[in-house]
Scaffold this motif. Structure first.
Motif, PDB file in Angstrom:
ATOM      1  N   PHE A 360       0.833  -1.195   0.000  1.00  0.00           N
ATOM      2  CA  PHE A 360       0.000   0.000   0.000  1.00  0.00           C
ATOM      3  C   PHE A 360       0.872   1.251   0.000  1.00  0.00           C
ATOM      4  O   PHE A 360       0.630   2.203  -0.768  1.00  0.00           O
ATOM      5  CB  PHE A 360      -0.905  -0.022   1.226  1.00  0.00           C
ATOM      6  N   LEU A 361       1.885   1.261   0.837  1.00  0.00           N
ATOM      7  CA  LEU A 361       2.781   2.408   0.959  1.00  0.00           C
ATOM      8  C   LEU A 361       3.521   2.676  -0.352  1.00  0.00           C
ATOM      9  O   LEU A 361       3.556   3.816  -0.844  1.00  0.00           O
ATOM     10  CB  LEU A 361       3.781   2.151   2.097  1.00  0.00           C
ATOM     11  N   ILE A 362       4.108   1.646  -0.933  1.00  0.00           N
ATOM     12  CA  ILE A 362       4.897   1.813  -2.154  1.00  0.00           C
ATOM     13  C   ILE A 362       4.025   2.285  -3.310  1.00  0.00           C
ATOM     14  O   ILE A 362       4.382   3.232  -4.039  1.00  0.00           O
ATOM     15  CB  ILE A 362       5.622   0.498  -2.511  1.00  0.00           C
ATOM     16  N   LEU A 363       2.856   1.659  -3.504  1.00  0.00           N
ATOM     17  CA  LEU A 363       1.991   2.026  -4.619  1.00  0.00           C
ATOM     18  C   LEU A 363       1.434   3.441  -4.472  1.00  0.00           C
ATOM     19  O   LEU A 363       1.119   4.089  -5.468  1.00  0.00           O
ATOM     20  CB  LEU A 363       0.841   1.027  -4.750  1.00  0.00           C
ATOM     21  N   SER A 364       1.312   3.923  -3.240  1.00  0.00           N
ATOM     22  CA  SER A 364       0.818   5.282  -3.005  1.00  0.00           C
ATOM     23  C   SER A 364       1.938   6.312  -3.126  1.00  0.00           C
ATOM     24  O   SER A 364       1.796   7.328  -3.817  1.00  0.00           O
ATOM     25  CB  SER A 364       0.180   5.389  -1.616  1.00  0.00           C
ATOM     26  N   LEU A 365       3.035   6.042  -2.449  1.00  0.00           N
ATOM     27  CA  LEU A 365       4.102   7.035  -2.319  1.00  0.00           C
ATOM     28  C   LEU A 365       4.753   7.375  -3.659  1.00  0.00           C
ATOM     29  O   LEU A 365       5.176   8.519  -3.875  1.00  0.00           O
ATOM     30  CB  LEU A 365       5.158   6.525  -1.337  1.00  0.00           C
ATOM     31  N   LEU A 366       4.823   6.412  -4.570  1.00  0.00           N
ATOM     32  CA  LEU A 366       5.526   6.651  -5.831  1.00  0.00           C
ATOM     33  C   LEU A 366       4.661   7.352  -6.874  1.00  0.00           C
ATOM     34  O   LEU A 366       5.075   7.503  -8.015  1.00  0.00           O
ATOM     35  CB  LEU A 366       6.071   5.330  -6.386  1.00  0.00           C
ATOM     36  N   GLN A 367       3.462   7.779  -6.490  1.00  0.00           N
ATOM     37  CA  GLN A 367       2.621   8.630  -7.338  1.00  0.00           C
ATOM     38  C   GLN A 367       2.784  10.083  -6.896  1.00  0.00           C
ATOM     39  O   GLN A 367       3.067  10.359  -5.724  1.00  0.00           O
ATOM     40  CB  GLN A 367       1.156   8.213  -7.222  1.00  0.00           C
ATOM     41  N   THR A 368       2.570  11.022  -7.811  1.00  0.00           N
ATOM     42  CA  THR A 368       2.743  12.436  -7.459  1.00  0.00           C
ATOM     43  C   THR A 368       1.711  12.902  -6.437  1.00  0.00           C
ATOM     44  O   THR A 368       1.941  13.887  -5.741  1.00  0.00           O
ATOM     45  CB  THR A 368       2.667  13.328  -8.709  1.00  0.00           C
ATOM     46  N   ASP A 418      13.001   4.902  -8.169  1.00  0.00           N
ATOM     47  CA  ASP A 418      13.532   3.553  -8.351  1.00  0.00           C
ATOM     48  C   ASP A 418      14.580   3.198  -7.294  1.00  0.00           C
ATOM     49  O   ASP A 418      15.116   2.091  -7.281  1.00  0.00           O
ATOM     50  CB  ASP A 418      14.123   3.401  -9.754  1.00  0.00           C
ATOM     51  N   THR A 419      14.856   4.144  -6.395  1.00  0.00           N
ATOM     52  CA  THR A 419      15.648   3.865  -5.202  1.00  0.00           C
ATOM     53  C   THR A 419      14.738   3.731  -3.988  1.00  0.00           C
ATOM     54  O   THR A 419      14.879   2.805  -3.183  1.00  0.00           O
ATOM     55  CB  THR A 419      16.668   5.001  -4.936  1.00  0.00           C
ATOM     56  N   ILE A 420      13.783   4.645  -3.869  1.00  0.00           N
ATOM     57  CA  ILE A 420      12.901   4.668  -2.698  1.00  0.00           C
ATOM     58  C   ILE A 420      12.027   3.421  -2.648  1.00  0.00           C
ATOM     59  O   ILE A 420      11.824   2.837  -1.570  1.00  0.00           O
ATOM     60  CB  ILE A 420      12.046   5.950  -2.710  1.00  0.00           C
ATOM     61  N   GLY A 421      11.528   2.980  -3.793  1.00  0.00           N
ATOM     62  CA  GLY A 421      10.721   1.768  -3.814  1.00  0.00           C
ATOM     63  C   GLY A 421      11.470   0.576  -3.229  1.00  0.00           C
ATOM     64  O   GLY A 421      11.017  -0.037  -2.245  1.00  0.00           O
ATOM     65  N   PRO A 422      12.636   0.218  -3.790  1.00  0.00           N
ATOM     66  CA  PRO A 422      13.404  -0.912  -3.245  1.00  0.00           C
ATOM     67  C   PRO A 422      13.843  -0.709  -1.795  1.00  0.00           C
ATOM     68  O   PRO A 422      13.998  -1.688  -1.052  1.00  0.00           O
ATOM     69  CB  PRO A 422      14.612  -0.984  -4.184  1.00  0.00           C
ATOM     70  N   TRP A 423      14.060   0.544  -1.387  1.00  0.00           N
ATOM     71  CA  TRP A 423      14.414   0.824   0.010  1.00  0.00           C
ATOM     72  C   TRP A 423      13.316   0.351   0.954  1.00  0.00           C
ATOM     73  O   TRP A 423      13.586  -0.062   2.088  1.00  0.00           O
ATOM     74  CB  TRP A 423      14.649   2.332   0.174  1.00  0.00           C
ATOM     75  N   LEU A 424      12.079   0.346   0.483  1.00  0.00           N
ATOM     76  CA  LEU A 424      10.945  -0.041   1.314  1.00  0.00           C
ATOM     77  C   LEU A 424      10.626  -1.537   1.248  1.00  0.00           C
ATOM     78  O   LEU A 424       9.735  -2.006   1.949  1.00  0.00           O
ATOM     79  CB  LEU A 424       9.705   0.770   0.915  1.00  0.00           C
ATOM     80  N   TYR A 425      11.348  -2.297   0.415  1.00  0.00           N
ATOM     81  CA  TYR A 425      11.100  -3.733   0.330  1.00  0.00           C
ATOM     82  C   TYR A 425      11.459  -4.409   1.649  1.00  0.00           C
ATOM     83  O   TYR A 425      12.408  -4.018   2.329  1.00  0.00           O
ATOM     84  CB  TYR A 425      11.941  -4.378  -0.780  1.00  0.00           C
ATOM     85  N   SER A 426      10.729  -5.448   1.988  1.00  0.00           N
ATOM     86  CA  SER A 426      11.037  -6.205   3.198  1.00  0.00           C
ATOM     87  C   SER A 426      12.266  -7.079   2.973  1.00  0.00           C
ATOM     88  O   SER A 426      12.638  -7.386   1.840  1.00  0.00           O
ATOM     89  CB  SER A 426       9.847  -7.089   3.594  1.00  0.00           C
ATOM     90  N   GLU A 427      12.862  -7.519   4.058  1.00  0.00           N
ATOM     91  CA  GLU A 427      14.019  -8.420   3.964  1.00  0.00           C
ATOM     92  C   GLU A 427      13.619  -9.733   3.303  1.00  0.00           C
ATOM     93  O   GLU A 427      14.389 -10.313   2.531  1.00  0.00           O
ATOM     94  CB  GLU A 427      14.600  -8.681   5.351  1.00  0.00           C
ATOM     95  N   GLN A 428      12.417 -10.217   3.594  1.00  0.00           N
ATOM     96  CA  GLN A 428      11.967 -11.471   3.001  1.00  0.00           C
ATOM     97  C   GLN A 428      11.864 -11.351   1.471  1.00  0.00           C
ATOM     98  O   GLN A 428      12.333 -12.232   0.744  1.00  0.00           O
ATOM     99  CB  GLN A 428      10.596 -11.867   3.569  1.00  0.00           C
ATOM    100  N   VAL A 429      11.267 -10.268   1.011  1.00  0.00           N
ATOM    101  CA  VAL A 429      11.135 -10.077  -0.441  1.00  0.00           C
ATOM    102  C   VAL A 429      12.499  -9.912  -1.087  1.00  0.00           C
ATOM    103  O   VAL A 429      12.785 -10.498  -2.144  1.00  0.00           O
ATOM    104  CB  VAL A 429      10.216  -8.879  -0.740  1.00  0.00           C
ATOM    105  N   LEU A 430      13.368  -9.124  -0.472  1.00  0.00           N
ATOM    106  CA  LEU A 430      14.705  -8.921  -1.037  1.00  0.00           C
ATOM    107  C   LEU A 430      15.465 -10.238  -1.138  1.00  0.00           C
ATOM    108  O   LEU A 430      16.134 -10.502  -2.141  1.00  0.00           O
ATOM    109  CB  LEU A 430      15.490  -7.923  -0.177  1.00  0.00           C
TER     110      LEU A 430
END
Length: 439
Positions: A360-368, A418-430
């Motif tokens: 939810f956070l990633i899909l929202s935050l990366l929009q203007t 494209d930096t902020i999105g991956p910064w928010l990924y969980s350790e499990q997903v990474l």
């Protein structure tokens, strides 16, 4: 240094976070999950329907999509037959669905012949009771595969948005991208689309090709604007495993950032509003339909080999590959499946509460428009900063403005999407993404 500081000191182009988690984080489930069980507690009144056609006339040098270039003659026919079987099973398992939007992608859907395209729309209408005339509907295409007959048929079906992968109007740049297209071919395709009266034309362009300069990139944009597309997507060139392009890093990163800024400023000056790092929309254009679909909270049903589906807790698809032999093997397996096998799924990712919040956070935050703190709190029962206090660091680096109502990226933050999105990924997903064996 914090993790964000470390990442900001490196490439701005880490990964495109168009979806979370990425399919490279998917794995086989311990046992197949019935569709009815997955969807039983979900709101099925505003779903997105995605149909995947994994065929192209050729594979571009940068492409890592699930697609097979120049397939054997009868493969598309077999594929459509199996697509009907899958659609029928989905309808039987989930009889009370309602779709709010439709997207047909790939691959290159316009690779299909006119009679095959007609069959595709017939499947949607007969098996899923879904017509592009009733909901916002989009289809992807390429200049090389468009004909007057196909364009007329698609528009007559009610499709109101067509997206063309142009990438560059410069033939030499296109060749450097592994895309042997002719400028004349592009112009003919655009004339066909405009003549057919599609309410929304989207053009995809890429920046970062060998030999590309700010001047040549702006020239492509200028040529695109001659057709007044309602939408333009600007994609940074990514080089991924098995795509055939090799690159040096830092100078290339600086060059891509320069090209992005030039393209962004050009479009803003010519009447386009920026909606994300990639998407620009003509400010005086209107949406042909009013859709209530919200990607942060509403689900999606994907049909076809390579299509992604998701509920709030479960994301699933077929297996993912890029190499030709692996893609062909996955498609062959899809064609061999018995009808009852489509009543359950066996490959994907199950999201716990933390993963649902991150998505939810990633899909929202990366929009203007940014993230609404009230919307987040209404969905998850707490303020986003209680769940993700590290977001304060974005404001400290001038990447976001945090108010009582919203968290919105600044222009500097937006270009680091494209930096902020991956910064928010969980350790499990990474970890899953890092250990994924791309074939």
């Amino acid at each position: 240094m914090t993790q964000l500081q470390t990442m900001l000191a490196e490439t701005p182009f880490v990964s495109y976070s168009y979806a979370y988690p990425h399919k490279s984080a998917y794995r086989p489930f311990a046992s197949p999950l019935p569709l009815r069980e997955i969807w039983e507690s979900e709101d099925r009144t505003d779903l997105s329907l995605y149909v995947h056609l994994p065929f192209c006339e050729y594979r571009c040098g940068f492409c890592n999509l699930f697609t097979l270039s120049n397939p054997q003659t009868d493969l598309a026919t077999q594929y459509l037959q199996q697509l009907r079987v899958e659609a029928r099973q989905v309808r039987d398992q989930l009889p009370d669905f309602h779709f709010s939007q439709l997207a047909i992608g790939g691959g290159t859907p316009t690779y299909l012949e006119p009679d095959e395209l007609a069959q595709l729309f017939e499947i949607l209408q007969q098996e899923l009771h879904t017509s592009p005339e009733q909901i916002p509907a989009s289809i992807e295409g390429s200049p090389a595969t468009l004909t007057a007959e196909k364009v007329t048929l698609i528009r007559a079906q009610g499709v109101d948005r067509i997206s063309l992968g142009i990438q560059s109007f410069d033939e030499q740049e296109a060749l450097h991208l592994g895309r042997p297209q002719k400028r004349k071919e592009i112009l003919q395709a655009l004339d066909l689309v405009r003549s057919a009266g599609f309410p929304t034309l989207n053009l995809d362009l890429i920046y970062g090709a060998d030999g590309q300069t700010a001047a040549s990139f702006l020239n492509s944009l200028q040529q695109a604007l001659a057709f007044r597309p309602e939408e333009i997507y600007l994609y940074p060139l990514y080089v991924r495993p098995l795509t055939g392009l090799g690159r040096k890093q830092q100078q290339w990163d600086d060059h891509r950032l320069t090209l992005y800024r030039a393209g962004r400023d050009f479009l803003l000056e010519h009447g386009y509003a920026q909606h994300s790092l990639r998407m620009f929309r003509l400010e005086d254009s209107t949406q042909p339909h009013d859709t209530q679909y919200c990607c942060q909270t509403d689900g999606m049903i994907g049909l076809g080999c390579g299509a992604r589906s998701y509920t709030s807790r479960t994301h699933y698809s077929s297996e993912f590959a890029v190499g030709r032999s692996s893609v062909a093997a996955i498609i062959a397996h899809y064609l061999e499946q018995e009808p009852e096998s489509f009543a359950s799924v066996d490959y994907g990712f199950q999201l716990n509460c933390d993963e649902q919040r991150r998505r939810f956070l990633i899909l929202s935050l990366l929009q203007t428009t940014g993230l609404s703190r009230d919307f987040y709190a209404d969905t998850f029962g707490a303020d986003v900063l209680d769940h993700f206090p590290a977001l304060e660091e974005l404001a400290e680096h001038g990447l976001a403005r945090i108010t009582a109502d919203t968290i919105i990226l600044t222009s500097t933050g937006l270009e680091r999407s494209d930096t902020i999105g991956p910064w928010l990924y969980s350790e499990q997903v990474l970890q899953c993404m890092e250990t994924f064996q791309c074939q």
